[in-house]
Write a protein that holds these residues in place. Structure first.
Motif, short mmCIF file in Angstrom:
data_model
loop_
_atom_site.label_atom_id
_atom_site.label_comp_id
_atom_site.label_asym_id
_atom_site.label_seq_id
_atom_site.Cartn_x
_atom_site.Cartn_y
_atom_site.Cartn_z
N GLY A 197 17.71 -12.92 18.04
CA GLY A 197 17.15 -11.90 17.16
C GLY A 197 16.26 -12.44 16.07
N LEU A 198 16.34 -13.74 15.78
CA LEU A 198 15.44 -14.33 14.78
C LEU A 198 14.08 -14.55 15.45
N LEU A 199 13.11 -13.73 15.07
CA LEU A 199 11.81 -13.77 15.72
C LEU A 199 10.95 -14.94 15.26
N GLY A 200 11.13 -15.36 14.01
CA GLY A 200 10.32 -16.44 13.48
C GLY A 200 10.61 -16.65 12.02
N ILE A 201 10.01 -17.72 11.46
CA ILE A 201 10.24 -18.06 10.06
C ILE A 201 8.91 -18.31 9.36
#
Length: 400
Positions: A197-201
């Motif tokens: 679920g972490l798409l990007g930073i």
């Protein structure tokens, strides 16, 4: 009530006698002799601290920070046995992208307050509604209104895991993460952990220093000395020199907190000692903060903003508890963290070091955005909120 329940949180109203006691402590400060140099090389200057104390005790509105915070929606939830406080502001626009933004030290949620409006409601700030965010801003453990850890182990990696729990508990199954200072380290570690679920930073203090350069910098800190690694480009050499200077002359506060944080009883006993310690950061940021008290604020980093942050830390008695994060830390501040998710980098002009694009491309294999900016310091969101918000919109546009 389940420990995992998300509970509304009301910003405490400080009793007036406590505020009067703060004023009295400030006014009773026993001052040292002035520094023997004309610059910051011996530490926070007496002229700056005397003006800070005068303004704090006689002109600054000690309830200003409470009012600012009280106007926002706050919550608390228990994660891994610890109550975590956070601000959660949902955008009025459809399909807003959830983002969790992590502050640093000596900051707090205060340093991020002015980016909430531009991120949640872009049209009100001259931008496109399609770039709207739902914003989550947690207080790190031991900071502000989050609980103080009563057991060891709350280092950056554990906080990174807790932030994923928080976002999913709020129903954000697809989200992005952002951070500067400690927030950058935590966000990088989220990118290395790569939870579903972490798409990007996005980071404004990118961890990009290659292992051979990091090793050389560490040797220089220990007094071993030696030249930089061979083969560095002009931009890479500039960064090496910036970091070499910082580790030689500017990181003393980090060494103290990383080795003996409990020794700093003055942070709990003296408001002026606390303020001086919190001002004692990198030289570029210190100069901007000093200028704010001497009548020349740079961007939004005004004396009221600075004292909002110091006052929150004093009233929550988190000077020492926040310092323990340095003691708990086991990773390098600026080295590569093995991020695998899409990553975006903004390098502001007066950050501790300028990030060479070559190092960013090596550190973040899936680099989706890179930008060098002509202004802004280590506290980019605090000093340049409009510029910072624009960077987040651009950085994450391709992930929506």
């Amino acid at each position: 009530m389940s420990p995992t329940t998300v509970r509304p949180f009301t910003v405490p109203v400080t009793p007036e006698p406590e505020l009067e006691a703060l004023r009295a402590r400030i006014q009773a400060t026993r001052w040292p002799d002035p520094e023997l140099v004309t610059d910051f090389t011996q530490g926070v200057q007496l002229t700056v601290m005397r003006e800070l104390a005068r303004y704090w005790a006689t002109e600054y509105d000690l309830r200003r920070c409470e009012r600012r915070l009280g106007a926002l929606p706050h919550y608390v939830t228990e994660i891994d046995g610890l109550d975590i406080h956070f601000i959660h502001v949902r955008s009025p626009h459809d399909n807003a992208l959830p983002v969790i933004i992590t502050h640093g030290w000596p900051g707090s949620i205060v340093e991020l307050l002015n980016v909430i409006g531009p991120l949640t409601d872009p049209p009100a700030h001259g931008a496109d509604a399609a770039d709207a965010f739902d914003v989550v801003i947690p207080s790190m453990p031991g900071y502000g209104y989050s609980a103080k850890p009563r057991e060891l182990g709350w280092g950056p990696a554990r906080i990174a895991r807790a932030w994923d729990v928080l976002m999913k508990r709020l129903g954000h199954t697809r989200y992005v993460a952002q951070g500067g200072d400690w927030g950058a380290i935590i966000t990088d570690l989220m990118g290395a952990q790569a939870p579903e679920g972490l798409l990007g930073i996005h980071t404004n203090m990118a961890g990009v220093v290659p292992p051979d350069v990091w090793t050389r910098l560490a040797r220089n800190v220990l007094g071993a000395g030696g030249p930089p690694p061979s083969g560095l480009s002009e931009a890479e050499m500039r960064t090496f020199e910036q970091l070499d200077y910082f580790f030689a002359k500017g990181v003393g506060y980090g060494v103290q907190m990383g080795t003996r944080p409990q020794t700093m009883y003055g942070l709990a006993d003296s408001p002026v000692a606390l303020a001086a310690w919190m001002l004692n950061h990198d030289a570029g940021s210190y100069q901007d903060i000093a200028d704010a008290f001497l009548g020349k604020p740079v961007g939004d980093l005004t004396r009221d903003e600075i004292l909002d942050n110091v006052t929150l830390t004093w009233l929550t008695n988190t000077g020492v508890s926040s310092a323990r994060l340095y003691w708990e830390n086991t990773v390098g501040f600026f080295d590569v963290k093995n991020v695998t998710v899409p990553a975006a980098v903004s390098t502001f002009a007066h950050e501790i070091y300028r990030v060479p694009r070559s190092w960013a491309e090596r550190a973040y294999p899936n680099l989706i955005y890179f930008n060098e900016l002509g202004r802004g310091n280590h506290f980019a969101a605090w000093q340049e909120p409009a510029l910072f918000a624009g960077e987040l919109r651009a950085a994450f546009r391709s992930l929506r």
